[in-house]
Design an enzyme around this catalytic site. Structure first.
Site, PDB file in Angstrom:
ATOM      1  N   GLN A 259      42.529  36.503  28.813  1.00 53.05           N
ATOM      2  CA  GLN A 259      43.285  35.592  29.677  1.00 53.05           C
ATOM      3  C   GLN A 259      44.764  35.902  29.643  1.00 53.05           C
ATOM      4  O   GLN A 259      45.440  35.846  30.662  1.00 53.05           O
ATOM      5  CB  GLN A 259      43.064  34.132  29.281  1.00 53.05           C
ATOM      6  CG  GLN A 259      41.758  33.572  29.764  1.00 53.05           C
ATOM      7  CD  GLN A 259      41.535  33.846  31.232  1.00 53.05           C
ATOM      8  OE1 GLN A 259      42.252  33.337  32.067  1.00 53.05           O
ATOM      9  NE2 GLN A 259      40.563  34.679  31.552  1.00 53.05           N
ATOM     10  N   HIS A 262      46.524  38.078  32.295  1.00 52.11           N
ATOM     11  CA  HIS A 262      46.654  37.759  33.723  1.00 52.11           C
ATOM     12  C   HIS A 262      48.100  37.798  34.197  1.00 52.11           C
ATOM     13  O   HIS A 262      48.448  38.488  35.133  1.00 52.11           O
ATOM     14  CB  HIS A 262      46.040  36.393  34.030  1.00 52.11           C
ATOM     15  CG  HIS A 262      44.596  36.486  34.412  1.00 52.11           C
ATOM     16  ND1 HIS A 262      44.160  37.184  35.502  1.00 52.11           N
ATOM     17  CD2 HIS A 262      43.487  35.983  33.820  1.00 52.11           C
ATOM     18  CE1 HIS A 262      42.838  37.103  35.586  1.00 52.11           C
ATOM     19  NE2 HIS A 262      42.395  36.390  34.568  1.00 52.11           N
ATOM     20  N   GLU A 327      40.843  25.552  31.784  1.00 53.15           N
ATOM     21  CA  GLU A 327      40.093  26.210  32.848  1.00 53.15           C
ATOM     22  C   GLU A 327      38.833  26.868  32.266  1.00 53.15           C
ATOM     23  O   GLU A 327      37.730  26.662  32.753  1.00 53.15           O
ATOM     24  CB  GLU A 327      40.999  27.264  33.495  1.00 53.15           C
ATOM     25  CG  GLU A 327      40.380  28.005  34.651  1.00 53.15           C
ATOM     26  CD  GLU A 327      41.251  29.176  35.102  1.00 53.15           C
ATOM     27  OE1 GLU A 327      42.218  29.518  34.385  1.00 53.15           O
ATOM     28  OE2 GLU A 327      40.941  29.749  36.161  1.00 53.15           O
ATOM     29  N   ASP A 361      33.824  35.691  34.943  1.00 52.05           N
ATOM     30  CA  ASP A 361      34.741  36.170  35.982  1.00 52.05           C
ATOM     31  C   ASP A 361      34.048  37.108  36.964  1.00 52.05           C
ATOM     32  O   ASP A 361      34.368  37.124  38.152  1.00 52.05           O
ATOM     33  CB  ASP A 361      35.899  36.949  35.348  1.00 52.05           C
ATOM     34  CG  ASP A 361      36.989  36.038  34.839  1.00 52.05           C
ATOM     35  OD1 ASP A 361      36.923  34.841  35.127  1.00 52.05           O
ATOM     36  OD2 ASP A 361      37.893  36.531  34.142  1.00 52.05           O
TER      37      ASP A 361
END
Lengths: 435, 435
Positions: A259, A262, A327, A361
């Site tokens: 993560q 990103h 999330e 994902d």
């Protein structure tokens, strides 16, 4: 990564800090976005093309703003066949999962002639925003379009910003074609959102706009909300990993970094009951940072929004997760299913050591467009629900209304809505004695 | 009411005209609302109480902003027992209907150890806005609160503006108590919406704000959207009646007026294949206007937004209804069910001559908080769905991830997200040869 012993004060600090990433806080851009939206609403294509020139550096005119069939065929030919096969396998999983989300129209009837129900209808035309920029995100194209297609939306209009040469990334186009986009336009930013919301000479007005984008896209979606529907206002990404002493520290470290890579606003948090694990994960993170290509971004996001939080009990870890409402939530504990039952707020919950976040994902099937930045307290993953709407169905027989009419008249009159009462009363004119 | 032969031009004119009622067009109030919202966010109770003084004329302090148990008991005693009984019967119907909207968490498993699913969780705390003003709308209290209660929301916080003496209408309070509000606060307008969105010393922050209100409430809901969720942005009410020559003109007229009485922006449209019916309905409307109490409001709204549209065929009538996407649609035709199958856009569909619109407002069970002003093209009636959210569930075994891992790594690398690929790869370190 910093290691903190979690208490109420540090929790509050972290929450406040994370919420600063909220697109609602970027008021400085708000005026610019309002102006762009108003301008595209007013001047249509002319304004859209001007902004495309200014922000994307592409000289387009109305005749070439829509991607042609030739461009799509060309794009597909340019994509490595192996990658196309991967995308197709991923697409099958995404479609299969979303097909399970479909819901039926239903009704309930009673022998007195009452029928009540709910009719489910797909939205007629939706707009899908796909970010452009340096990288292409074909996975986001699939995640945006497939649920719309499964819901039965007939017109799926995709917009994505062109590069300086006025081209769209071929992999993005291939994915759009595979997934079933009806039309693709070369437009991005707030101007593309405005075009979808109000329509221009080239781009048709849609009923709903979905898909994540940068701060301008997020603010533009909020600005047009009400004229059209939107899925949510996307903010930066985050992951929270709950781990006990049984977790593999190398896996936890790799997942946090997935993560963190990103962007600099991305947030990666480990909450663990084991201070030993905390130390090992921190070391593993350092090791990975030495070898992984995007380490500059990861270092910045970890410095700002990376935490390893040590807690006294699994209950405290769960409480922290529910407060943060991440999330992505990974549960790396001895019995992840038991922990899952206590999770109230999370976009997607990944359980056990073979369910790392990138599986979701790219491949497993559930949507990767998820509520970010605490909004999992009230928003849901993008899904088929986003592309349908409901109408109530009401049918009463004379007998059924006869039993209820005096109640309805009374209730309406108590609100001084006498014409409401009248509309029921006229149906029983001259019948009062018989009731 | 004016009678118009419907063609494309008149249709376009009517649509444009109706959309002028859109709360998104009231930019003049937008700045005031932004200011109020920011002020309440900043100064909490102090600002809230100041605005309550200014707009509602009520002198309250923080100690009496919450309605007490005593006030509620007092209120219930003051309500006519017959009306309470009506409200309870209505409530039973509303609860029974909404219970059918509940949806389950689900999962799907495969023998290779894959589990995918969706977990449904009720929102923790929601805010319900109930308008105050001269009249009380206990029916709206029931329609707001019952779906939240059925969804399993544990804290249902209601706000409603007080009168100049700082009191809330007793019937409103009685309905709130019956339906299951956890707390009731004396606050209204944009300031109450801001208090719910950000929390003040007295009023707790909620996850979602639902319920219709005036233009200030609508704009404030839009302003706080993203910090919290909202149900939709409510505009003025409307009804569209599709009727053929078999319809009872007196019923059609009474039903049009039941919407026209709401306020001067309310809209009432009859679309009919029979020019004879058009004439008779117009006459019946005139007759009712002579005798009904709220005729001043009705005359104004009919003058501005009332139409009788004559069309050549039932197909044209249906097309008009789908373009307008009315909040309330009545079908007064020989076979209303057949017409219903072709309706794409409507908040609630009332079929046959014993299903007049106020039946839905007060009693049948479906929600009366419906998408207005064309938003039925993308919004749904308020319902249990508004009070839940979903989390994706992903569990892969080593075997399942083993089959997929190369695909995932490849897909991630095609997007240059190398730390994503790494998070999968570490799970199979040193295993490459065996694959």
């Amino acid at each position: 990564m910093r290691i903190i012993k979690l208490d109420d004060r540090s929790m509050k600090h972290i929450l406040t800090d994370m919420l600063k990433r909220d697109p609602n806080h970027y008021d400085e851009y708000s005026e610019t976005v309002q102006k762009i939206v108003a301008d595209v609403k007013q001047r249509g294509d002319e304004a859209l093309l001007e902004y495309t020139r200014r922000f994307d550096g592409a000289e387009l005119d109305a005749s070439c703003i829509q991607v042609t069939q030739d461009e799509i065929h060309e794009a597909i030919k340019g994509v490595e066949p192996g990658l196309l096969e991967v995308m197709k396998r991923s697409m099958d999983n995404i479609r299969r999962y979303h097909e399970k989300q479909r819901c039926n129209s239903w009704f309930d009837s009673k022998p007195d002639g009452t029928i009540l129900g709910q009719k489910v209808t797909a939205l007629e035309r939706v707009g899908v925003y796909v970010p452009g920029g340096k990288a292409a995100y074909p996975s986001s194209v699939l995640m945006n379009i497939i649920p719309a297609e499964v819901a039965g939306v007939r017109q799926i209009v995709m917009v994505t910003p062109p590069d300086r040469e006025g081209r769209v990334n071929p992999v993005t186009l291939a994915a759009a074609c595979l997934a079933g986009a009806t039309k693709v336009y070369k437009a991005g930013g707030a101007q593309a959102v405005a075009a979808l919301a109000f329509g221009t000479e080239s781009i048709p007005k849609v009923n709903k706009i979905v898909g994540p984008g940068n701060i301008f896209v997020a603010l533009a979606k909020k600005a047009v909300y009400g004229h059209v529907s939107i899925d949510s206002i996307a903010g930066p990404s985050e992951i929270l990993v709950i781990a006990d002493e049984t977790a593999n520290p190398r896996y936890a470290a790799a997942d946090l970094l997935s993560q963190a890579e990103h962007d600099e606003l991305a947030c990666a948090i480990l909450v663990t009951t084991s201070s030993r694990l905390a130390e090992t994960v921190a070391r593993e993170v350092e090791e990975f940072l030495k070898v992984l290509p995007r380490s500059e971004i990861m270092k910045k996001s970890l410095e700002r929004y990376g935490y390893i939080l040590v807690v006294d009990s699994m209950e405290k870890a769960i409480e922290a997760a529910n407060s943060i409402a991440p999330e992505h939530l990974e549960i790396l504990t001895e019995n992840p299913f038991e922990v899952m039952t206590k999770i109230q707020n999370a976009g997607a919950i990944f359980m056990g050591e073979y369910s790392s976040e990138p599986l979701g994902d790219y491949f497993a099937g559930p949507n990767h467009i998820l509520p970010t930045n605490g909004t999992a307290k009230f928003f849901s993953p993008l899904g088929v629900d986003d592309f349908i709407k409901k109408s109530s169905i009401i049918y009463y027989s004379r007998e059924a209304l006869g039993k209820a009419h005096q109640d309805i008249e009374r209730f309406a009159e108590s609100e001084y809505l006498t014409a409401h009462a009248n509309s029921i009363r006229v149906r029983f004119e001259g019948q009062e004695e018989k009731q």
